[in-house]
Structures are given as structure tokens and as C-alpha cells.
Design a protein around this motif. Structure first.
Motif, PDB file in Angstrom:
ATOM      1  N   THR A 186       0.799  -1.223   0.000  1.00 47.59           N
ATOM      2  CA  THR A 186       0.000   0.000   0.000  1.00 47.59           C
ATOM      3  C   THR A 186       0.836   1.279   0.000  1.00 47.59           C
ATOM      4  OG1 THR A 186      -0.286  -0.153   2.412  1.00 47.59           O
ATOM      5  CG2 THR A 186      -2.012  -1.093   1.032  1.00 47.59           C
ATOM      6  N   CYS A 218       1.599   1.586  -3.880  1.00 42.88           N
ATOM      7  CA  CYS A 218       0.450   1.710  -4.780  1.00 42.88           C
ATOM      8  C   CYS A 218       0.207   3.167  -5.166  1.00 42.88           C
ATOM      9  CB  CYS A 218      -0.801   1.140  -4.108  1.00 42.88           C
ATOM     10  SG  CYS A 218      -2.293   1.262  -5.120  1.00 42.88           S
ATOM     11  N   GLU A 219      -0.044   3.396  -6.450  1.00 40.78           N
ATOM     12  CA  GLU A 219      -0.318   4.743  -6.943  1.00 40.78           C
ATOM     13  C   GLU A 219      -1.768   4.925  -7.368  1.00 40.78           C
ATOM     14  OE1 GLU A 219       2.630   6.078  -9.724  1.00 40.78           O
ATOM     15  OE2 GLU A 219       4.267   5.628  -8.334  1.00 40.78           O
ATOM     16  N   GLY A 220      -2.595   3.925  -7.094  1.00 35.91           N
ATOM     17  CA  GLY A 220      -4.031   4.058  -7.296  1.00 35.91           C
ATOM     18  C   GLY A 220      -4.525   4.078  -8.721  1.00 35.91           C
ATOM     19  N   ASN A 257      -1.381   7.285   1.534  1.00 34.39           N
ATOM     20  CA  ASN A 257      -0.312   6.339   1.811  1.00 34.39           C
ATOM     21  C   ASN A 257       1.013   7.084   1.964  1.00 34.39           C
ATOM     22  OD1 ASN A 257       0.585   6.846  -0.805  1.00 34.39           O
ATOM     23  ND2 ASN A 257       0.086   4.824  -1.598  1.00 34.39           N
ATOM     24  N   TRP A 301      -5.075   4.789  -3.202  1.00 36.48           N
ATOM     25  CA  TRP A 301      -4.405   3.488  -3.200  1.00 36.48           C
ATOM     26  C   TRP A 301      -5.413   2.377  -2.897  1.00 36.48           C
ATOM     27  CZ3 TRP A 301      -4.599   1.168   1.625  1.00 36.48           C
ATOM     28  CH2 TRP A 301      -4.876   2.004   2.703  1.00 36.48           C
ATOM     29  N   ASN A 302      -5.006   1.127  -3.164  1.00 33.93           N
ATOM     30  CA  ASN A 302      -5.905  -0.011  -3.027  1.00 33.93           C
ATOM     31  C   ASN A 302      -5.295  -1.118  -2.170  1.00 33.93           C
ATOM     32  OD1 ASN A 302      -8.022   0.825  -5.051  1.00 33.93           O
ATOM     33  ND2 ASN A 302      -6.203   0.902  -6.307  1.00 33.93           N
ATOM     34  N   ALA A 350       4.492  -2.828  -6.727  1.00 41.64           N
ATOM     35  CA  ALA A 350       3.276  -2.485  -5.984  1.00 41.64           C
ATOM     36  C   ALA A 350       2.458  -3.714  -5.607  1.00 41.64           C
ATOM     37  CB  ALA A 350       2.412  -1.511  -6.776  1.00 41.64           C
TER      38      ALA A 350
END
Length: 80
Positions: free
Chosen positions: A7, A10-12, A32, A39-40, A62
Motif C-alpha cells: 500500500t 500503490c499509486e491508485g 499512503n 491506493w488499493n 506495488a
């Protein structure tokens, strides 16, 4: 075993969300470590380990092909 979204990396982009055949990827809460608000994270209890998320993610590192709860946080601290 399931996959893990790191997380803090992650860049969403959400390519993984759109590609997941069982919809086990959800948005996180807050920013994040990169300051990203979109983010996911993957629900380990429903992930079927298909690897599609890993294949479509455009952000290197990621998503990991293993369950790493220490790297996947549903709520991260806010970056100031």
C-alpha cells in the motif's frame, strides 16, 4: 495464498480493480506513504490467487505474488 498490494507503493491506477474477476480489491483510507489518496488493498480472504492484478499493475513492486499483511495496510498514516 493470495497476492498483496504494497500500500505504500500503490499509486491508485486501479487497473487491478477493473481486472479482478472476483472484486476483492478495495480502496484504502487516507493517504499512503507517497501521499496518494486513491491506493488499493486486496482482501486476502476472498483473493483466488489468479495473478491478474499482478499482471496488469503498471507500478513496479506495488503487487507481490504472496500474502504479506505487514506490507498491506487498509488504513495508513497521513503524510504531512
Amino acid at each position: 495464498m493470495s497476492y498483496t498490494i504494497v500500500t505504500d507503493i500503490c499509486e491508485g491506477f486501479a487497473d487491478c480493480v477493473d481486472a479482478c474477476p472476483i472484486a476483492c480489491i478495495y480502496p484504502g483510507n487516507g493517504k499512503n506513504a507517497k501521499g496518494i489518496e486513491t491506493w488499493n488493498w486486496i482482501d486476502f480472504s476472498t483473493c483466488i490467487n489468479c495473478g491478474i492484478c499482478f499482471q496488469v499493475c503498471p507500478v513496479a513492486g506495488a503487487i507481490l505474488p504472496e500474502a504479506r499483511p505487514d506490507l498491506q495496510k487498509m488504513t495508513n498514516k497521513v503524510v504531512t
